[in-house]
Design an enzyme around this catalytic site. Structure first.
Site, PDB file in Angstrom:
ATOM      1  N   CYS A 100       0.826  -1.215   0.000  1.00  0.00           N
ATOM      2  CA  CYS A 100       0.000   0.000   0.000  1.00  0.00           C
ATOM      3  C   CYS A 100       0.860   1.265   0.000  1.00  0.00           C
ATOM      4  O   CYS A 100       1.661   1.493   0.913  1.00  0.00           O
ATOM      5  CB  CYS A 100      -0.922  -0.021   1.228  1.00  0.00           C
ATOM      6  SG  CYS A 100      -1.704   1.550   1.602  1.00  0.00           S
ATOM      7  N   CYS A 150       0.336   3.504   3.026  1.00  0.00           N
ATOM      8  CA  CYS A 150       0.993   2.931   4.210  1.00  0.00           C
ATOM      9  C   CYS A 150       2.482   3.269   4.214  1.00  0.00           C
ATOM     10  O   CYS A 150       3.057   3.591   5.257  1.00  0.00           O
ATOM     11  CB  CYS A 150       0.809   1.412   4.243  1.00  0.00           C
ATOM     12  SG  CYS A 150      -0.912   0.850   4.247  1.00  0.00           S
ATOM     13  N   CYS A 168      -6.900   0.030 -13.999  1.00  0.00           N
ATOM     14  CA  CYS A 168      -6.705  -1.198 -13.218  1.00  0.00           C
ATOM     15  C   CYS A 168      -5.702  -2.137 -13.887  1.00  0.00           C
ATOM     16  O   CYS A 168      -5.910  -2.577 -15.026  1.00  0.00           O
ATOM     17  CB  CYS A 168      -8.055  -1.890 -13.038  1.00  0.00           C
ATOM     18  SG  CYS A 168      -7.948  -3.595 -12.459  1.00  0.00           S
ATOM     19  N   CYS A 227      -7.119  -5.548 -14.790  1.00  0.00           N
ATOM     20  CA  CYS A 227      -7.985  -5.458 -15.967  1.00  0.00           C
ATOM     21  C   CYS A 227      -7.145  -5.455 -17.245  1.00  0.00           C
ATOM     22  O   CYS A 227      -7.500  -6.100 -18.243  1.00  0.00           O
ATOM     23  CB  CYS A 227      -8.848  -4.203 -15.913  1.00  0.00           C
ATOM     24  SG  CYS A 227      -9.887  -4.074 -14.440  1.00  0.00           S
TER      25      CYS A 227
END
Length: 503
Positions: free
Chosen positions: A61, A64, A406, A409
């Site tokens: 992340c 994070c 994405c 995707c």
């Protein structure tokens, strides 16, 4: 990864300092102030603390990683607080820790929780994400839930002009009313600031002769303060909830308005949003007319917001709006339905909202234009063509809901091309894609919470999600197992007709 980066930075600084003192001395490993938890030590560690903050993070992340050095710096500072305030972290993406993440309702990263009384009380961390902000916020959160106001200076320090502050006025700091107020402050301390005083004359607004017990809520909007003398716990909570919501929420670049915007979008009400340029000459007229309408429908299940065009670009993208439509008003219901009135005038607001409340306004649907050329193997479906191409189709349709940005995707795209080519000679199977960021997804049929999400609708109308592996072979196998064969459908129709004739 985030903690390793932070550790490396700290270690490098210590090595340099040690070298400056003596080239022969070996540097010691940097002390890590943030406690590292996992499923094996989480409960035991938390149970030993009256107050501890836990960050649930994922190594991949980006937010994070950005938080990690600030969180470590804050932990270092708070380790010297009296008493020390513990900060901890747990990798919620680790398989063995996922049960804990589920228990604490972790839906995104990073999520910070304040755990009190050995973990018996859980609160959301709603403070800043920089080291100084974390320190200041946690010092307040770890102290008494309400601050005593002993002077005018105390009152002016606590009660600003851009935040909500709740003050209890008492003849003495004891009794049921005082205890209920303290309980309220404890329960809502992460959302509001609280104070208590023996002398209402110290407060900047309101009747100064009140001896109490009474609660005075100060706010930066509408009537600026409001009093309550009912100290039943339910009455106190409802009073705060109702009084802390502006009649019209303002969405602009002022960060002091952001908490009210969050409260607006978290409301269970339908949401009316007026977007316009706040600097135009007609802004005042719009504001006055809009407030009148908000007052008229107060308590009727609809909340009102005014958004400045410059600050509302994210909302425009989400709703599929265009700047040449402003001033405009859009209403969104909790089930995702939208209603739009573009290019309105101040006098249009009241009659349009009345028509909306009476169910006379047609639903607005965000949609890309229907493509003129749709000859690629994977067909493009938009909101305007969803009914015709999928829901009312007599074909078997595999539909991918995707986002252009994405990565998963993008990886799936060539695989779907291959699947589509495999069915190229089969007119009864269609492989299609739907940009869920540019078109409204009908939530009553498709549950799209991440990308890509794939659904299959058979020719007979059965809709099922696809949750298999994203390989050509698995997708083809799934389609073959769930499709309606053309000959089977025809046979079924013949049987129905035959049966009807026999009757």
């Amino acid at each position: 990864m985030a903690s390793r980066v932070a550790n490396w930075l700290i270690l490098s600084l210590l090595v340099l300092a040690a070298t400056a003192i003596s080239a022969e001395e070996e540097s010691e490993p940097a002390k890590e102030f943030v406690l590292t938890l996992d499923h094996s030590n989480f409960s035991d560690t938390v149970s030993k603390h009256d107050f501890i903050v836990v960050e649930f993070y994922a190594p991949w992340c980006g937010h994070c990683k950005k938080l990690a050095p600030e969180y470590e710096k804050a932990a270092s500072i708070l380790s010297s607080h009296d008493p020390p305030i513990a900060l901890a972290k747990i990798d919620a993406n680790e398989e063995a820790n996922k049960e804990l993440a589920s228990e604490y309702d972790i839906k995104g990263f990073p999520t910070l929780k304040i755990l009190r009384n050995g973990g018996k009380s859980i609160q959301e961390f709603k403070g800043p994400r920089d080291a100084d902000g974390i320190v200041a916020y946690l010092k307040k959160q770890s102290g008494p839930p309400s601050a005593e106001i002993k002077s005018v200076e105390d009152a002016s320090t606590l009660i600003g002009d851009k935040k909500i502050v709740i003050v209890g006025i008492f003849p003495k700091f004891s009794g049921e009313e005082y205890e209920n107020f303290t309980a309220l402050a404890e329960n809502l301390r992460s959302d509001y600031e609280f104070g208590h005083t023996l002398d209402a004359k110290l407060l900047p607004r309101g009747e100064s002769s009140v001896a109490g017990p009474a609660v005075r809520l100060f706010k930066p909007f509408d009537e600026l303060f409001v009093d309550l003398q009912d100290f039943h716990v339910d009455a106190l909570e409802k009073f705060v909830e109702k009084s802390s919501v502006p009649l019209v929420t303002i969405f602009d670049s002022d960060p002091s308005n952001h908490p009210f915007v969050i409260k607006f979008f978290n409301s269970d009400n339908a949401k009316a949003m007026l977007f316009m340029n706040f600097s135009t000459e007609v802004a005042e007229s719009f504001t006055s007319k809009y407030r009148d309408v908000a007052e008229q429908y107060k308590g009727q299940g609809i909340s009102f917001l005014m958004g400045d065009l410059d600050a509302s670009q994210g909302a425009f993208q989400y709703f599929g709006l265009k700047e040449d439509q402003v001033p405009l008003i859009v209403v969104q219901t909790n089930d995702g339905q939208k209603y739009l009135k573009p290019n309105l005038q101040p006098d249009d607001i009241a009659p349009w909202v009345k028509e909306y409340k009476e169910g006379k306004v047609p639903q607005y649907r965000k949609s890309e234009p229907i493509p003129q050329d749709n000859s690629e193997p994977v067909k493009v479906v938009v909101a305007e063509s969803l009914q015709e191409m999928v829901m009312n189709s007599d074909k078997n349709v595999l539909l991918e809901f995707y986002a252009p940005w994405c990565g998963h995707c993008k990886k799936l795209a060539p695989i779907l091309d291959e699947v589509a080519l495999s069915f190229g000679s089969d007119a009864n199977v269609i492989i299609a894609k739907f940009d869920a960021t540019a078109n409204d997804v009908p939530g009553d049929t498709f549950d799209v919470k991440g990308y890509p999400t794939i659904y299959f609708r058979s020719a007979s109308g059965k809709v099922v999600p696809y949750d298999g592996d994203r390989t050509k072979e698995d997708i083809i196998d799934f389609i073959e197992k769930n499709r309606d064969k053309a000959e089977e459908k025809a046979t079924g129709e013949e049987e129905k007709v035959t049966g009807k004739d026999e009757l």
